[in-house]
Design a protein around this motif. Structure first.
Motif, PDB file in Angstrom:
ATOM      1  N   PRO B  82       0.755  -1.333   0.050  1.00 32.09           N
ATOM      2  CA  PRO B  82       0.087  -0.153  -0.020  1.00 32.09           C
ATOM      3  C   PRO B  82       0.795   1.315  -0.051  1.00 32.09           C
ATOM      4  CG  PRO B  82       0.335  -0.970   2.150  1.00 32.09           C
ATOM      5  CD  PRO B  82       0.878  -2.043   1.641  1.00 32.09           C
ATOM      6  N   SER B  83       0.171   2.452  -0.501  1.00 29.68           N
ATOM      7  CA  SER B  83       0.646   3.667  -0.158  1.00 29.68           C
ATOM      8  C   SER B  83       0.408   3.913   1.471  1.00 29.68           C
ATOM      9  CB  SER B  83       0.134   4.677  -0.909  1.00 29.68           C
ATOM     10  OG  SER B  83      -0.600   4.292  -2.130  1.00 29.68           O
ATOM     11  N   ASP B  84       1.331   4.600   2.243  1.00 29.62           N
ATOM     12  CA  ASP B  84       1.193   4.836   3.576  1.00 29.62           C
ATOM     13  C   ASP B  84       2.095   5.798   4.010  1.00 29.62           C
ATOM     14  OD1 ASP B  84       3.495   3.393   3.640  1.00 29.62           O
ATOM     15  OD2 ASP B  84       2.720   1.783   4.424  1.00 29.62           O
ATOM     16  N   MET B  86       4.856   5.866   5.146  1.00 29.76           N
ATOM     17  CA  MET B  86       6.343   5.382   4.958  1.00 29.76           C
ATOM     18  C   MET B  86       6.609   5.909   3.390  1.00 29.76           C
ATOM     19  SD  MET B  86       8.349   1.674   5.298  1.00 29.76           S
ATOM     20  CE  MET B  86      10.032   2.048   5.620  1.00 29.76           C
ATOM     21  N   GLY B  87       5.508   5.716   2.678  1.00 33.03           N
ATOM     22  CA  GLY B  87       5.849   6.431   1.148  1.00 33.03           C
ATOM     23  C   GLY B  87       4.959   5.675   0.278  1.00 33.03           C
TER      24      GLY B  87
END
Lengths: 587, 293
Positions: B82-84, B86-87
C-alpha cells in the motif's frame, strides 16, 4: 527421413562444462569433435543488458523451456508423479555453456572422505552406522587420483581461493580440512567484506576455522593455460541465473569452448536436440546419436567413434533410459543401476540475524563471494553419537541483494500490507543469513526412471523423479541448526531466527538448489554402477557419461568443481580409448 | 593462441554511453534516457517520493485487462503493497500496468510452462474436461480422483492470464454477494483488506469451480506485486524507480559498472530515500554516472 552425416571422432551431447572440457581436450589432440546443443549460441556480449532481475532471475531467460520438456515428480513410489509445470526448486540451463553460464561460481573440491565414504564410515563407526536403505557406495576413485584433474580444472577456469593444505602443509587462512593440493589456487581469494568479516570473526571466536570460499568469479584478469583471457569480477551482484557481461565468471563460453574453436577441429551445432543414442547392445557400443534440428524439424544421425553424454544430470539419465542402455533401477528389488542414487542438496539448517542499528551494502556482491567453515562437513567431526553421517559446509554469502527477491522480515510479520512493507524496507540492508549446505545420501526409494503418463513434444517419456527427505536429512538439520543459531548470536544480531528442523516432505515449488546428482553413478563394479572411474559406460564401451549424474552421493558442497575434474578425467579416458578401444577398467 | 586479442580491453574504462546505445542496459536511468552525449543528474526530473501520485487507470494503457479488471487489480496490488506514511506503494508504482503487460507476454500466456495433460483432478477421457482426450484415454490412473500433493506445485490447466480472469471474476462475485457492492474497486480499504486476508487464507467460497484456489491466486498476485514494485521500470511498474528509492537500492551499477572499489570498504553508503537528486548524486559517487560526460 533421417539424414546420415559423415562420422566424426567424438560427438558430445550438449556444450556445457562437461561437453566443453571434453571438446577442448580432444580437439587440441587433433580429434574431430562435434557438440550438439539443444539451445542457442551465447557469448559475453549477450549480457550487456543482464542487470534485469525480472527477465533473468524470475522469467528464467537462460533456462530450459519447460513447455518442450520437463520432469515429473512425486515424493514416494506410491504416489502418481505429476509434471513440474513451472520452475521452482531447481533450474536446468540450456544453450551454449549450459548451466555453466548461469551458475554462481562456487568451486569446491570434495573431501577425500567423500570418495571412500562407505569404507571410511565402516572403518570408523562400523557397518551398523549405515541404515539398511542407505545405498552408500565408494566412488571407484580416490581423492589422490582425482587431485590432478581438480588442479587442471581450477587452472582452466581461473579459480580464486585460499589454499588450506598444500602437499600436506596446512596453510593459514585456508580450509584446514581440505584434501592435500599439489599447488595453490591460480588466483587470490575474493575481497573480504564487512558482512563476511562479521561472520569470520564470530566463527573464529567460537573456535571454528573460517576461510574465503573458492570462487570462479575471477579476482584478477587471467590468462589460462590454453591462452584464453578472462576479465576481473566487479562485484555487481548479478551472477546466479545471469551471465557475466565482464567475462569475469568462468564459464564454458569464456574458457573451454573458445579454446576448442581455436583448434579448427571443433564444431558446435546449436538448436540440435539429441533424442536418442544409437545403441547396439549386441556389440556393446553406441554408433552415434539421433537429433532433431529444432529450427527446421529435420532429423539427423551423427555417427562417432565416441559419444560423450554431456547433458545436464537429468537429461543424461533420461537419454540412457530412452536409449535402453543399461538396466533401469528397480527400487523394489534394488536391482538395476540406471536412475539409482538420485540425490540433492539439503539447505534445511539456516539462521538469520536482524540488526537494529547496523547496515551493509548488501546489493553489492558476487555469486561466489562468501566465507565458510568446514567444521560441520564430511567426517570432520565425530559422528559416534549422532544419527546421521556426513554434514554440510556452513557459509555466509554476499551474492547481491536484488530487490524483488529480497524482502527480509522477522517471523510474525504479516506477508503483505503496511507492516510487511515497513519491515521489509527497514531490514533490507540490515539482515545477514547463514546456512549449511547439507549433503544428501542415497536411499532406496529416491531414484529416477521414465514416467508412464507424460511425454515431451516429441512424444518421448519424461523423466520421473521420486524423492523425499529421510531421517538422515532431518537429523543432520537438527544437529547443525543450533550451531548456526549460536554463530549468528555471536555476530551480534538483535534478533536471531534459526531453522533447526526439516519439516514435511521435499517440496518442488520453492527454489532450493540446482545441485541435482546421481542416476548414472560411477563405481568399481558394473553390478552397482553405470560408469567406471573414467566415466566410461559399462554396457557401451565407447560411451562416456560425465557430470554430476556420476556422483554416488552428494557432498556438502557445490558440485561444479568435482564435475569439472571428472570431465577432465573422462577426456583422458576418451583419448586412451581412441588409441586402444577397450574397457579401460576391469571390473 | 586464443586470447591474443581479448574481446574487451578490461583495463580500459569502457565508455558507458556506448554501451547504453548498444544495449540500453543502464537500468537505473531507464525511465528517462539522457540526451545524446550528456549525463547531468540535475537533468533528471523525478518526483520526490512523498509527492508521487497514484497512477490513473485508463483503458489506453492496457494490453490485456479490461478497464474493470484493471481497477480490481490496481486496488488488490495496492492493498498488498500500500501507499502509507512510509511512502508510495503499488498504486504509485503503476503495478497494475506491470501485471497487465506481463499477462500479455509469453509468461502470461504460459508459453514456457508445461501445459500438457492429463491434469490431476480432471478426467482426461471426458471431452468437456480435456482438449487431448484421445491421446490420454489409455492411461490407467484415475485422474479425475487424483489430488495433487502441495509439494508437486502448479497443476492447473491455466496460464497466468487465465488464472487472473477467473480469480478476478471470483472476487467480484464474492463482493457482490457479501458486500452489497458492484466491484472490489468500490470497497473501502478495510473491506478490501478483509478480502485479501481471506484470499491468503484460501477462504473465499466463490473460487470453487473456477479451477484455481483462492490461496494460489493470492500467491500469484502477491509475487506479481513485488515484481511490479521492484523490477526495471522498462516493464511498466516501479515508475520513477519508486520501489528502488523506497528500499535504498541504487538501481544497478549498469552494464559494465562496478562496485569493486567499494565493496571492501567498511562504510555503509546511505542512499537517501528522499528525492532523486540525492540518489543520483550517490549513484555518481559510486562511480556509476560521473564519467557519462
Amino acid at each position: 527421413m533421417v539424414q546420415q552425416l559423415d562420422p566424426v571422432d567424438v560427438v558430445t551431447v550438449g556444450a556445457g562444462w562437461t561437453g566443453g572440457i571434453i571438446a577442448k581436450e580432444l580437439a587440441q589432440n587433433d580429434y574431430q569433435v562435434v557438440s550438439l546443443e539443444r539451445g542457442g549460441e551465447r557469448e559475453t556480449e549477450n549480457f550487456f543488458t543482464v542487470h534485469d532481475e525480472l527477465g533473468y532471475a524470475l522469467r528464467y531467460k537462460l533456462m530450459q523451456d519447460l513447455s518442450k520438456e520437463t520432469i515429473t515428480f512425486r515424493n514416494t513410489p506410491e504416489e502418481t508423479a505429476l509434471p513440474m509445470r513451472r520452475y521452482g526448486a531447481f533450474l536446468p540451463g540450456t544453450g551454449e555453456g549450459g548451466a555453466g553460464v548461469h551458475w554462481n561460481g562456487v568451486t569446491w573440491r570434495f573431501l577425500p572422505y567423500d570418495f571412500q565414504i562407505r569404507s571410511r564410515t565402516i572403518d570408523r563407526y562400523g557397518e551398523g552406522k549405515i541404515p539398511d536403505d542407505m545405498q552408500l557406495q565408494d566412488w571407484g576413485i580416490t581423492y589422490e587420483e582425482l587431485e590432478p584433474y581438480y588442479s587442471t580444472f581450477e587452472r582452466t577456469a581461473g579459480i580464486a581461493g585460499q589454499a588450506g593444505n598444500i602437499q600436506g602443509e596446512t596453510q593459514d587462512g585456508g580450509n584446514p580440512y581440505e584434501g592435500p593440493r599439489a599447488d595453490d589456487y591460480p588466483l587470490p581469494p575474493m575481497q573480504q567484506t564487512p558482512a563476511l568479516e562479521r561472520f569470520a570473526d564470530a566463527a573464529s571466536g567460537l573456535d571454528y576455522n573460517p576461510f574465503m570460499q573458492p570462487s570462479a568469479n575471477l579476482t584478477e584478469q587471467y590468462t589460462n593455460p590454453d591462452g584464453v583471457q578472462q576479465g576481473q569480477c566487479q562485484y555487481c551482484g548479478y551472477c546466479e541465473r545471469f551471465g557475466c557481461e565482464w567475462g569475469a565468471k568462468a564459464s564454458p563460453i569464456t574458457t573451454v569452448l573458445p579454446a576448442a574453436r581455436e583448434t579448427g577441429n571443433y564444431e558446435l551445432r546449436t538448436h540440435a536436440d539429441v533424442i536418442e543414442l544409437l545403441y547396439e547392445g549386441s556389440e556393446g557400443r553406441v554408433n552415434g546419436v539421433r537429433y532433431v534440428d529444432r529450427e527446421t524439424g529435420d532429423v539427423y544421425e551423427q555417427r562417432a567413434e565416441v559419444v560423450a553424454l554431456t547433458a545436464y544430470v537429468l537429461n543424461n539419465v533420461r537419454l540412457l533410459l530412452v536409449s535402453d542402455i543399461g538396466e533401469p533401477y528397480d527400487p523394489e528389488t534394488g536391482e538395476g543401476v540406471v536412475g539409482k542414487n538420485y540425490c540433492y542438496q539439503n539447505f534445511g539448517a539456516n539462521a538469520t540475524g536482524f540488526f537494529d542499528d547496523e547496515a551493509w551494502n548488501l546489493y553489492m556482491g558476487a555469486g561466489a563471494l562468501g566465507t565458510a567453515i568446514d567444521d560441520f562437513n564430511g567426517d570432520n567431526f565425530d559422528h559416534s553419537d549422532v544419527d546421521f553421517i556426513h554434514g554440510g559446509n556452513v557459509s555466509i554469502s554476499q551474492t547481491g541483494a536484488r530487490p524483488i527477491a529480497n524482502n527480509p522480515v522477522p517471523e510474525g510479520t504479516p506477508a503483505w500490507g503496511s507492516e510487511f512493507k515497513r519491515q521489509s524496507v527497514e531490514n533490507y540492508h540490515s539482515t545477514l543469513g547463514i546456512s549449511a549446505q547439507g549433503s544428501v545420501m542415497p536411499f532406496r526409494t529416491n531414484y529416477l526412471d521414465l514416467d508412464p503418463n507424460y511425454t515431451d513434444d516429441y512424444g518421448r517419456p519424461l523423466l520421473r523423479m521420486t524423492f523425499d527427505w529421510n531421517e538422515q536429512d532431518r537429523n543432520l538439520v537438527e544437529y547443525i541448526g543450533p550451531y548456526l543459531e549460536e554463530i549468528v548470536q555471536e555476530m551480534g544480531a538483535d534478533t536471531v531466527e534459526a531453522t533447526t528442523s526439516l519439516e514435511g516432505s521435499f517440496d518442488i515449488t520453492p527454489y532450493q538448489s540446482t545441485h541435482n546428482t546421481g542416476g548414472a553413478i560411477m563405481g568399481a563394479d558394473p553390478a552397482d554402477s553405470v560408469v567406471n572411474s573414467y566415466l566410461q559406460n559399462w554396457d557401451a564401451e565407447n560411451l562416456f557419461v560425465p557430470g554430476a549424474s556420476a556422483f554416488p552421493h552428494n557432498s556438502g558442497y557445490n558440485p561444479t568443481g568435482t564435475v569439472g575434474a571428472l570431465a577432465f578425467r573422462a577426456a583422458e579416458g576418451i583419448q586412451e580409448y581412441l588409441n586402444d578401444p577397450r574397457q579401460l577398467v576391469s571390473p | 593462441m586464443v586470447g591474443d586479442e581479448p574481446l574487451f580491453d578490461f583495463t580500459r574504462d569502457v565508455s558507458r554511453r556506448t554501451v547504453m546505445r548498444a544495449g540500453g542496459g543502464l537500468a537505473v536511468f531507464g525511465i528517462a534516457a539522457p540526451a545524446e552525449g550528456s549525463f547531468v543528474p540535475e537533468d533528471f526530473d523525478v518526483t520526490p517520493l512523498q509527492e508521487m501520485e497514484e497512477v490513473d487507470v485508463e483503458p489506453e494503457g492496457l494490453q490485456y485487462f479490461t478497464i474493470q479488471q484493471a481497477r480490481v487489480v490496481h486496488d488488490l496490488t495496492g492493498r498488498i503493497y500500500p501507499s502509507d506514511d512510509m511512502g508510495p506503494g503499488a498504486p504509485e508504482a503503476g503495478v497494475v500496468y506491470f501485471v497487465d503487460h506481463q499477462l500479455n507476454s509469453a509468461w502470461g500466456r504460459g508459453e514456457n510452462w508445461y501445459m500438457h495433460g492429463p491434469f490431476a483432478g480432471r478426467d482426461p477421457t471426458d471431452p468437456f474436461q480435456s482438449d487431448d482426450a484421445a491421446a490420454q484415454a489409455d492411461t490407467d490412473v484415475p485422474w479425475g480422483e487424483t489430488t495433487p500433493a502441495q509439494t508437486q506445485g502448479w497443476q492447473y490447466p491455466l496460464a497466468p492470464n487465465e488464472a487472473y480472469d477467473r480469480g478476478i471474476a471470483a472476487i467480484e462475485e464474492h463482493v457482490q454477494s457479501a458486500y452489497d457492492a458492484a466491484s472490489f474497486a468500490d470497497l473501502e480499504d478495510e473491506q478490501q483488506d478483509e478480502i485479501v486476508a481471506a484470499l491468503e487464507a484460501d477462504e473465499v467460497d466463490t473460487f470453487e469451480g473456477t479451477g484455481i484456489s483462492a490461496g494460489d491466486f493470492f500467491a500469484l498476485v502477491y509475487q506479481n506485486t513485488l515484481e511490479g514494485m521492484f523490477s526495471d521500470p522498462m516493464y511498466g511498474g516501479n515508475r520513477e524507480m519508486v520501489g528502488w528509492r523506497l528500499k535504498g537500492f541504487p538501481g544497478t551499477p549498469g552494464a559494465l559498472g562496478s562496485y569493486r572499489d567499494l565493496i571492501g570498504d567498511g562504510e555503509y553508503i546511505e542512499l537517501q530515500e528522499g528525492d532523486y537528486r540525492e540518489l543520483a548524486d550517490d549513484v555518481a559517487s559510486l562511480g556509476i554516472g560521473d564519467d557519462n560526460e
